[in-house]
Enzyme design. Sequence first.
Site, short mmCIF file in Angstrom:
data_model
loop_
_atom_site.label_atom_id
_atom_site.label_comp_id
_atom_site.label_asym_id
_atom_site.label_seq_id
_atom_site.Cartn_x
_atom_site.Cartn_y
_atom_site.Cartn_z
N GLY A 121 0.82 -1.21 0.00
CA GLY A 121 0.00 0.00 0.00
C GLY A 121 0.85 1.25 0.00
O GLY A 121 2.05 1.19 -0.25
N ASN A 122 0.24 2.37 0.27
CA ASN A 122 0.99 3.64 0.34
C ASN A 122 0.36 4.53 1.40
O ASN A 122 -0.64 4.16 2.02
CB ASN A 122 1.05 4.31 -1.03
CG ASN A 122 -0.33 4.64 -1.54
OD1 ASN A 122 -1.02 5.49 -0.99
ND2 ASN A 122 -0.76 3.95 -2.60
#
Length: 405
Positions: A209-210
């Site tokens: 993810g980020n």
Amino acid sequence: MTSPKPRVVLGVSAGIAAYKACELLRRLTESGHDVTVVPTADALRFVGEPTWAALSGRPVSAQVWDGVADVPHVRLGQNADLVFVAPATADLLAKAAHGLADDLLTNTLLTARCPVVFAPAMHTEMWQHPATQANVATLRDRGAIVVEPASGRLTGKDTGPGRLPDPAELFEVARHVLARGGARDLAGRHVVVSAGGTREAIDPVRFIGNRSSGLQGYALARTAVTRGARVTLVSANVALPDPAGAEIVAVGSAEEMHKAVVSAAASADAVVMAAAVADFRPAGYRDSKIKKTEGAEPEPIRLVKNPDILAELGGNRPAGQVIVGFAAETDDVLANGRAKLARKGSDLLVVNQVGEDLVFGRPDNAAVILGADGSHTEVPRGAKEALAEIVWDLVAARLRPPSPD
Ligand code: CTP
């Protein structure tokens, strides 16, 4: 000398969501607005006059026969800076669309020359009925902002569109409309905004993810609603309240976002890709949790490319559609931004510098907005909503005039 408080008329019609309007009223009064509550007579069956009077600090009347010497049926509307009706029932919308004036609220709506916002709340069938939709279209044509209801649990057991949006989000609508004087330069336009960060599943419990919070995309959606647009917000993994009036499409991965954005973009006048989309995803998804094996090295995770949504939109768009990308850069911010703008085929690219403490999860942002026409707009550090307004200013300037039908 202190500046006078903005004068707001809070109209309340007879829906169970009237109780949520108490929270809206509290937020308005606590933030320095002078609020007069004008309920319909039947609204008082749901929330009584003492509650409205106590929370507003003003007398409350539903009909035109109180204090006639002050001509309240004309004065309230004429003097208001904003009339905000929440909840607006199907009956109230019908009366407003047809210019009926049989109580203090409907009289006020006819005399108001300030921005008027309706926040409808009713059962899905009533909302979707052609009569209600025609009344909403009439009110919008005449310049009112009609906030799309939220979807979800309704009174009773059913669910669907018809819920009054969160009062905190309605308050944001009121605040924005007052700040902008009700300008509706995106009226009749459909805009698509992507927000948040995609997650690429590795196994049932892990993902790549980020750090995107979704704040900038949500600010874009919120501000577009108050400028009159129909807004589709494609939201990936965002833990923020739904902006009032936006249609939310929740997605998880880049592939889901790709599908949702491309589908919504087919009818859109503008698309703003504020989401942080993962460029790569694991080549294979493991159905069960990856376990560590004693004494063995972990297996590498092979990645494959995700579709580049922005580039695809830029390369194949309906005539006149305006496309905006965001670029998160850590180095050579401007040079990388110009190259990315050309590579993605967008009309505008909002370039900001990211790093540990910059941008992600912060309420403020600084950026430079590059245009394919060579324009260059510096946006000093400020609220993400201020940046959102500038993005919409630039988009509005690039939209073709609406078709005459
Ligand atoms: N974007 C997209 N689809 C992707 C990757 C990015 O639509 N698969 C969009 C983002 O929403 C953003 C813009 O492209 O509007 C730029 O994203 P960014 O991550 O800065 O650029 P990349 O194309 O990923 O380039 P790089 O990571 O090499 O800088």
